[in-house]
Design a protein around this motif. Structure first.
Motif, PDB file in Angstrom:
ATOM      1  N   GLU A  51      -6.150  14.876  44.812  1.00 14.56           N
ATOM      2  CA  GLU A  51      -6.309  13.444  44.551  1.00 14.56           C
ATOM      3  C   GLU A  51      -5.417  12.677  45.521  1.00 14.56           C
ATOM      4  O   GLU A  51      -4.203  12.877  45.560  1.00 14.56           O
ATOM      5  CB  GLU A  51      -5.914  13.131  43.105  1.00 14.56           C
ATOM      6  N   THR A  53      -5.338   9.239  45.818  1.00 15.60           N
ATOM      7  CA  THR A  53      -5.092   7.854  45.426  1.00 15.60           C
ATOM      8  C   THR A  53      -3.660   7.705  44.946  1.00 15.60           C
ATOM      9  O   THR A  53      -3.229   8.384  44.015  1.00 15.60           O
ATOM     10  CB  THR A  53      -6.052   7.415  44.308  1.00 15.60           C
ATOM     11  N   GLU A  54      -2.909   6.820  45.572  1.00 12.12           N
ATOM     12  CA  GLU A  54      -1.519   6.592  45.192  1.00 12.12           C
ATOM     13  C   GLU A  54      -1.474   5.655  43.991  1.00 12.12           C
ATOM     14  O   GLU A  54      -2.131   4.622  43.966  1.00 12.12           O
ATOM     15  CB  GLU A  54      -0.758   5.982  46.359  1.00 12.12           C
ATOM     16  N   GLY A  68       0.849  10.349  43.050  1.00 12.38           N
ATOM     17  CA  GLY A  68       0.172  10.316  44.346  1.00 12.38           C
ATOM     18  C   GLY A  68       1.134  10.413  45.512  1.00 12.38           C
ATOM     19  O   GLY A  68       0.735  10.302  46.672  1.00 12.38           O
TER      20      GLY A  68
END
Length: 523
Positions: A51, A53-54, A68
């Protein structure tokens, strides 16, 4: 939980309404009913490192959430010269560096970043950061006790050591057993108040306009390491950081801190008790960096927070165990940096009633990190009845020679939970009177957020014991001109603490129950 006496289960509903300020993550298995929930919530299979996405919204954090971001630990004490380019080639981006300890923070720009970055030369580890619960905000017992701001208080300034500090004008004089239990008033009578000593409190939000905190709070150098929130923001009306800060250095309008003239640096690294490793790391390094170098300029750091890592039972996935070992090393570098800068670091031991000498599979962050003084909790049972057993170990405190360095007053509702006494009592102070469950008054009374600029309430926990010791160290430092190394602080505390329990280093008291007057050289 290992109580000294078996609690009466018929009162569990009442118990839940009493104050309990935890300094320990929910990862510590206390109640078996939580086990399945914790295992489900922190299953490694849910930790998706692909993943990219921060996380940007921290208002609804859940324990176990991946932020993230990745913490990069170099093999040496300095970062590799070509690190930024190497991270870019691996599909990531450096967003922050801590060159003083050889740590950097990166975010992924490709799904296979973690795999590729792990093989970069000069890097010991690249570890995903995640959210943990470090403190618990207690449920308040009835309405907060509010200071009548219209009441004039005769302020007595301390111009120098030797001029007595008039603590008896505090509105809630007679409500605080904790300072007297460690002979703090004797130090105040000698004019020792911690004046000029800077104490960083790394915690949640700080109610900066509280009438008892504002005089001692260094607002200009207080910060938040939590993205999107100021240092004086949090959730609810308790505010763990506000209660802790008052124990260190409440100025004496309503209540008196152990070091009522010390300077507080508010460092918000938690929100609603939760936080990322990066935020606490940020807080430690900022606090320990001198003012001249853009830091907080603390001489003392208090961390009334903690997470218990159970390597055997909770972290069954080998990769996850490695993650936490590397995060442990990262914190070790931070606390070592603080020590090298002459900063004494203090942390709460935790509230799991666990013997860490036996539970060798457990590790407490940050209490067991390098160069940290870990503090257990004591408290009376039936103070309103005249009981003076202030140094009695609290029923909830974690203990063990491998964990505890010193003991300090943190309060207890053991009279109710252990003894089963839920009768009401009336506390008669110099200016104010209150009626509540007797056990409530055995806790520590300090500042809270409330709904005004003058609210106070009770709480118990090693979270309350740790700042008591921080205040004592501030008193010591004032007497010594502010110049005491962490080694000197430890030695002086060992020499002056009351040796209780087994002779020498004891599993409940460590090197002893702290004595403020003796530590400050007041006979």
């Amino acid at each position: 939980m290992n109580y000294f006496k078996k609690p009466k289960l018929s009162h569990l509903v009442v118990i839940a309404s009493l104050l309990f300020a935890g300094c320990n993550s929910d990862l510590m298995q206390v109640d078996p009913i939580q086990e399945s929930i914790l295992e489900e919530g922190l299953n490694i299979s849910q930790f998706d490192l692909s993943e990219i996405t921060e996380m940007t919204d921290f208002s609804n954090m859940r324990q176990g959430d991946f932020t993230g971001r990745f913490l990069i630990l170099s093999k040496g004490q300095s970062l590799p010269n070509n690190l930024e380019r190497s991270i870019q080639n691996a599909g990531g981006e450096i967003v922050k560096t801590y060159p003083e300890i050889g740590v950097a923070v990166a975010v992924a720009r490709s799904a296979d970043f973690h795999t590729k970055a792990s093989s970069i030369s000069g890097i010991e580890s690249i570890t995903p950061d995640l959210i943990l619960q470090y403190t618990e905000e207690p449920n308040l017992v009835g309405p907060e006790t509010t200071l009548d701001a219209a009441r004039a208080r005769q302020s007595v300034e301390t111009s120098a050591i030797g001029t007595p500090f008039n603590y008896k004008t505090a509105l809630f004089d007679g409500w605080q057993w904790a300072p007297a239990s460690i002979n703090a008033p004797k130090a105040w009578d000698a004019g020792v108040t911690g004046k000029g000593v800077r104490v960083a409190v790394i915690d949640g939000g700080f109610h900066s306009t509280h009438i008892d905190l504002a005089p001692n709070l260094d607002i200009a150098n207080s910060i938040s390491t939590v993205p999107g929130f100021n240092f004086n923001q949090d959730i609810g009306t308790f505010w763990h950081g506000t209660h802790v800060a008052g124990i260190v250095a409440a100025s004496g309008f309503g209540v008196v801190g152990i070091a009522p003239k010390a300077t507080i640096i508010g460092v918000k690294s938690l929100h609603n008790g939760s936080g990322a490793f990066e935020w606490i790391l940020d807080g430690i390094l900022y606090a320990a960096t001198p003012l001249s170098q853009g830091g907080g300029g603390a001489q003392i750091i208090n961390m009334s927070l903690g997470a218990t890592i159970d390597y055997r039972n909770n972290w069954k996935d080998p990769a996850f165990r490695v993650f936490f070992r590397e995060l442990q090393k990262t914190y070790d570098r931070a606390t070592r940096y603080a020590t090298q800068n002459g900063v004494t670091v203090i942390a709460s031991a935790g509230n799991g009633a666990t013997n860490y000498d036996d539970a060798k599979e457990l590790f407490k962050l940050p209490a067991q990190n390098q160069h940290v003084l870990s503090i257990s909790s004591t408290g009376p049972t039936g103070w309103v009845f005249g009981n003076m057993n202030f140094s009695q170990p609290a029923y909830y405190t974690d203990f063990g020679k491998s964990l505890v360095d010193f003991a300090a007053p943190g309060g207890t509702v053991g009279l109710a939970i252990v003894e089963g006494n839920y009768s009401p009592c009336t506390l008669i102070g110099t200016y104010r009177t209150a009626t509540n469950t007797c056990a409530v008054f055995d806790q520590v009374f300090s500042t809270v957020r409330g709904t005004t600029n003058g609210n106070y309430n009770w709480a118990q926990g090693t979270s309350m014991a740790s700042p008591a010791l921080a205040g004592v160290v501030a008193l010591m430092m004032e007497v010594n001109g502010g110049n005491m190394t962490p080694a000197q602080v430890r030695a002086k505390l060992s020499q002056t603490a009351t040796d209780l329990g087994k002779p020498g280093n004891d599993e409940y008291y460590g090197r002893g129950f702290v004595d403020a007057a003796k530590a400050a050289g007041v006979n």
